[in-house]
Design a protein around this motif. Structure first.
Motif, PDB file in Angstrom:
ATOM      1  N   LYS A 135      -7.723   1.674   2.886  1.00 56.83           N
ATOM      2  CA  LYS A 135      -7.046   0.594   2.795  1.00 56.83           C
ATOM      3  C   LYS A 135      -6.828  -0.307   4.100  1.00 56.83           C
ATOM      4  O   LYS A 135      -6.609  -1.333   4.117  1.00 56.83           O
ATOM      5  CB  LYS A 135      -5.702   0.641   2.118  1.00 56.83           C
ATOM      6  CG  LYS A 135      -5.703   1.070   0.603  1.00 56.83           C
ATOM      7  CD  LYS A 135      -4.291   1.167   0.151  1.00 56.83           C
ATOM      8  CE  LYS A 135      -4.443   1.608  -1.318  1.00 56.83           C
ATOM      9  NZ  LYS A 135      -4.783   0.586  -2.262  1.00 56.83           N
TER      10      LYS A 135
ATOM     11  N   ALA B 229       0.856  -0.978   0.061  1.00 50.80           N
ATOM     12  CA  ALA B 229      -0.086  -0.042   0.038  1.00 50.80           C
ATOM     13  C   ALA B 229       0.682   1.317   0.024  1.00 50.80           C
ATOM     14  O   ALA B 229       0.569   2.046  -0.944  1.00 50.80           O
ATOM     15  CB  ALA B 229      -0.774   0.117   1.092  1.00 50.80           C
TER      16      ALA B 229
ATOM     17  N   LYS C 190     -12.828   2.970  -3.191  1.00 50.96           N
ATOM     18  CA  LYS C 190     -11.683   3.011  -2.807  1.00 50.96           C
ATOM     19  C   LYS C 190     -11.581   4.289  -2.007  1.00 50.96           C
ATOM     20  O   LYS C 190     -10.306   4.537  -1.238  1.00 50.96           O
ATOM     21  CB  LYS C 190     -10.509   3.312  -3.972  1.00 50.96           C
ATOM     22  CG  LYS C 190     -10.697   4.339  -4.756  1.00 50.96           C
ATOM     23  CD  LYS C 190      -9.326   4.353  -5.838  1.00 50.96           C
ATOM     24  CE  LYS C 190      -9.509   5.391  -6.750  1.00 50.96           C
ATOM     25  NZ  LYS C 190      -8.436   5.457  -7.829  1.00 50.96           N
TER      26      LYS C 190
END
Length: 551
Positions: free
Chosen positions: A222, A195, A295
Motif C-alpha cells: 500500500k 490502511a 495487491k
C-alpha cells in the motif's frame, strides 16, 4: 407530558451511550497510533528509558477490556501518567534557512473526539509541544552513507505467528515506521489511517498463518513504492509458489507474452515459443490474474507492479498448470510444467557489447554493463558520433554520473534530497545543497543524446536518467519508469519479516516529483505484442528514427 419527556431523555441517553461505544479495531488502531507517537515524541520513551514493547504487551489487555470511549481514554491517560512527568521542553524555533516539508505531518488524530477525551487530547498535544529533542533511541541516521536506520528493536527469536501480542507488535512497528519516516506517504493511493483499519482484523484475529502473512505483505504494498515489500520464509509459498515455469513473460495489453525460455530442451517439452500469447491461466483471464496479484506486487505505478506480477503469477506449488494461448492466430489449451529452481538450467543470455557504433555513426551504450573505470575510454571512442543512445532500461552499474562530465559544458544540478526531521518526526526538510553532475568542459559532446527508459529503469537507474537529461541536447524515449527514485532502506520488522522502503525523497531541482511519476519520456513508445513476436526492440528503433528525422 412527563411521560413524553422521560421517553425522550431515555432515547437521548441511549444515543449518547451508543455513540460512546468503540469497536475492537478502533481501539487497536488508536493504540497503534498512541504507542508510536509516544515512542518517538515522549521524552522518557524516545530516550529509551522504558521497555516499550513490554509496555505495549501490558496495555493491550486493558485496552481490550475497555468497552466505551470513556473507559478507553482512562486506560490510555493512566498509561501516559505512569511514564512520569513531562518537563516543559519547547523546541527551538524553526531554522529560517531550512526548507521544511510538511505534507506528511498530521497529528490531528490526537484531537479526535470520537476516541479521545478532552483531557487525553490535551496530554497528547502537550507532549507534541514539548517533544523529545535528543538522539532518539529507536531511529537515527548515524550509519555510514545512510539516510535512516531503525535501531534497538528486539527481533524476538521465538516469534510464533499464533502470538497475538507479537503479531500486533509487528504491524504497529511497521505502521509507525511509515507514519513518521516514509517520505512519500502523502502520495500513496490509500490514506494510511484507513490502511491500518483495513489490515488490522487480518493481523489481530487471522484465521490462518497465510492470512496473517499476506496481510503483512499487503500493507507494505500500500506504500505504492517499488522499493517497498515485506518478505518472510512462507511468503513465497503463500504468494505464488516454490516452483517455476521454464519461460519468462511480459504483460502487454492485458495478455502475457512469452519473451524468453530457460533453455531449448525444457521449451521443447511443453512446446513453448517466444511470442506465444497467453490469454488465460488455469481458466482465469490474464487481466483478472494481474488484478488478483496487484495487491501483493510492489510498484510505485501499475507498470512497475505489472513487471513483477508478470512473473509471479506463473509460479506455484503444483508440478503443472493450464494455459490458454494464441499462436499463429490459433487459440489452444495445454498443460505446462513447473520445476524447482535448481532443476532449471538456464541458458546464459547472449553476449552483447558494452557499447558500439552502429551504421550512420550512432553510438549505443548499455549502461547496465559499463563499469566506472571504462567511462573515459568509452567516451573517447564515441566523441565523434553524431548521436549517442544511452540504454538505461536495465539497472546501470554505479558510474556515479561520470558520463555527464562529457555531456555538459559546466556543472548542472540533477536533484535535491528530502530528509526526515528527526527532531519533529513526521516532518521533513530539503537538503540545502543540490546534487550536481558535469564539470567545466569546453570540449563537451555536441551530438544528440538519447536516453532509453522503461519500467525496468529503477532507483539508481532513474537518477542516472536524470543526470543524462541535463545534457543540452537530450531526449528521453520509452515508457514510464519505476517511480522509486531514492535510497532503498532494508530493515527487519520482527523475526521472520524483512521489509524495505525508499528512505529519502528525490526531487528535481525545481521540486518536481519523481516518486510514482518516474522519469517522463519526451517520446512514449510502448512495446507491442507484434514487436515481441518479431524480436524487435521497438524503443531502440524509435530512437534511431528520431535521430534521423528529428521526429
Amino acid at each position: 407530558m412527563k411521560k413524553v419527556t422521560l421517553i425522550l431523555l431515555l432515547i437521548f441517553s441511549q444515543t449518547i451511550f451508543s455513540a460512546a461505544k468503540i469497536t475492537e479495531t478502533e481501539k487497536l488502531a488508536a493504540t497503534c497510533k498512541v504507542w508510536g507517537f509516544l515512542k518517538y515524541y515522549h521524552p522518557a520513551v524516545a530516550a529509551g528509558k522504558t521497555n516499550w514493547d513490554e509496555q505495549l504487551f501490558t496495555i493491550l489487555p486493558k485496552v481490550e477490556s475497555a468497552s466505551t470511549k470513556e473507559e478507553y481514554a482512562t486506560v490510555i491517560e493512566k498509561w501516559i501518567d505512569e511514564l512520569g512527568n513531562i518537563p516543559e521542553n519547547k523546541p527551538q524555533l524553526d531554522d529560517p534557512k531550512r526548507d521544511y516539508f510538511n505534507k506528511n505531518l498530521n497529528l490531528d488524530w490526537t484531537q479526535q473526539e470520537k476516541l479521545f477525551s478532552k483531557s487525553l487530547s490535551s496530554k497528547l498535544k502537550f507532549i507534541e509541544e514539548n517533544r523529545f529533542q535528543g538522539s532518539n533511541y529507536y531511529v537515527n541516521r548515524e550509519g555510514k552513507g545512510i539516510a535512516l536506520q531503525f535501531i534497538n528493536e528486539p527481533e524476538y527469536a521465538q516469534f510464533n505467528w499464533t502470538d497475538k501480542n507479537l503479531r500486533l507488535l509487528g504491524l504497529f512497528r511497521f505502521w509507525n515506521y511509515v507514519e513518521y519516516f516514509f517520505p512519500y506517504k502523502y502520495v500513496m493511493d490509500q490514506n494510511w489511517d484507513e490502511a491500518l483499519i483495513e489490515i488490522l482484523p487480518h493481523v489481530s484475529d487471522p484465521k490462518s498463518e497465510k492470512e496473517f502473512v499476506l496481510a503483512m505483505r499487503e500493507i507494505s504494498i500500500k506504500l505504492n513504492d517499488s522499493h517497498a515489500s515485506t518478505m518472510s520464509a512462507n511468503m513465497i509459498k503463500y504468494l505464488g509458489g516454490e516452483k517455476y515455469p521454464a519461460f519468462g513473460a511480459r504483460l502487454v495489453d492485458n495478455k502475457s507474452v512469452i519473451v524468453s525460455v530457460a533453455n531449448d530442451s525444457l521449451a521443447k517439452i511443453d512446446d513453448l515459443k517466444i511470442g506465444d500469447i497467453i490469454t488465460k491461466l488455469d481458466g482465469v483471464s490474464i487481466k483478472e490474474k494481474a488484478e488478483e496479484f496487484s495487491k501483493y506486487m510492489q510498484g510505485s505505478n501499475r507498470a512497475a507492479a505489472d513487471l513483477n506480477s508478470g512473473f509471479v503469477m506463473f509460479t506455484g506449488n503444483n508440478d503443472e498448470f493450464e494455459i490458454e494461448f494464441i499462436r499463429n492466430n490459433i487459440t489452444s489449451v495445454k498443460k505446462v510444467h513447473r520445476y524447482p529452481n535448481e532443476k532449471i538450467k538456464r541458458t546464459p543470455p547472449k553476449s552483447v557489447a558494452k557499447w558500439e557504433i552502429l551504421e550512420n555513426n550512432i553510438g549505443v551504450v548499455r549502461m547496465s554493463k559499463v563499469p566506472k573505470e571504462e567511462i573515459a575510454g568509452m567516451m573517447e571512442e564515441l566523441k565523434n558520433t553524431k548521436s549517442i543512445i544511452f540504454d538505461v532500461r536495465a539497472r546501470p552499474t554505479y558510474t556515479d554520473f561520470l558520463v555527464s562530465d562529457y555531456l555538459n559544458s559546466e556543472p548542472k544540478p540533477i536533484l535535491r534530497l528530502l530528509y526526515q526531521d528527526l527532531s519533529y518526526p513526521g516532518r521533513y526538510y530539503f537538503n540545502n545543497e543540490m546534487q550536481e553532475c558535469g564539470k567545466i568542459n569546453t570540449d563537451y559532446y555536441k551530438g544528440k543524446v538519447i536516453v532509453l527508459v522503461g519500467s525496468g529503469t529503477h532507483s539508481f537507474g532513474e537518477q542516472t536518467a536524470m543526470s543524462l537529461q541535463t545534457a543540452p541536447n537530450a531526449t528521453v524515449i520509452g515508457t514510464q519508469t519505476s517511480g522509486a527514485d531514492g535510497p532503498n532502506y532494508y530493515f527487519t520488522i520482527i523475526k521472520g519479516f524483512d521489509s524495505s522502503f525508499t528512505s529519502a525523497g528525490v526531487f528535481y531541482p525545481n521540486k518536481k516529483e519523481t516518486q510514482r511519476v518516474g522519469i517522463v519520456p519526451n517520446i512514449t513508445v510502448k512495446p507491442t505484442i507484434l514487436g515481441v513476436q518479431q524480436g524487435k526492440d521497438e524503443v531502440l528503433e524509435r530512437a534511431l528514427l528520431y535521430i534521423e528525422n528529428g521526429k
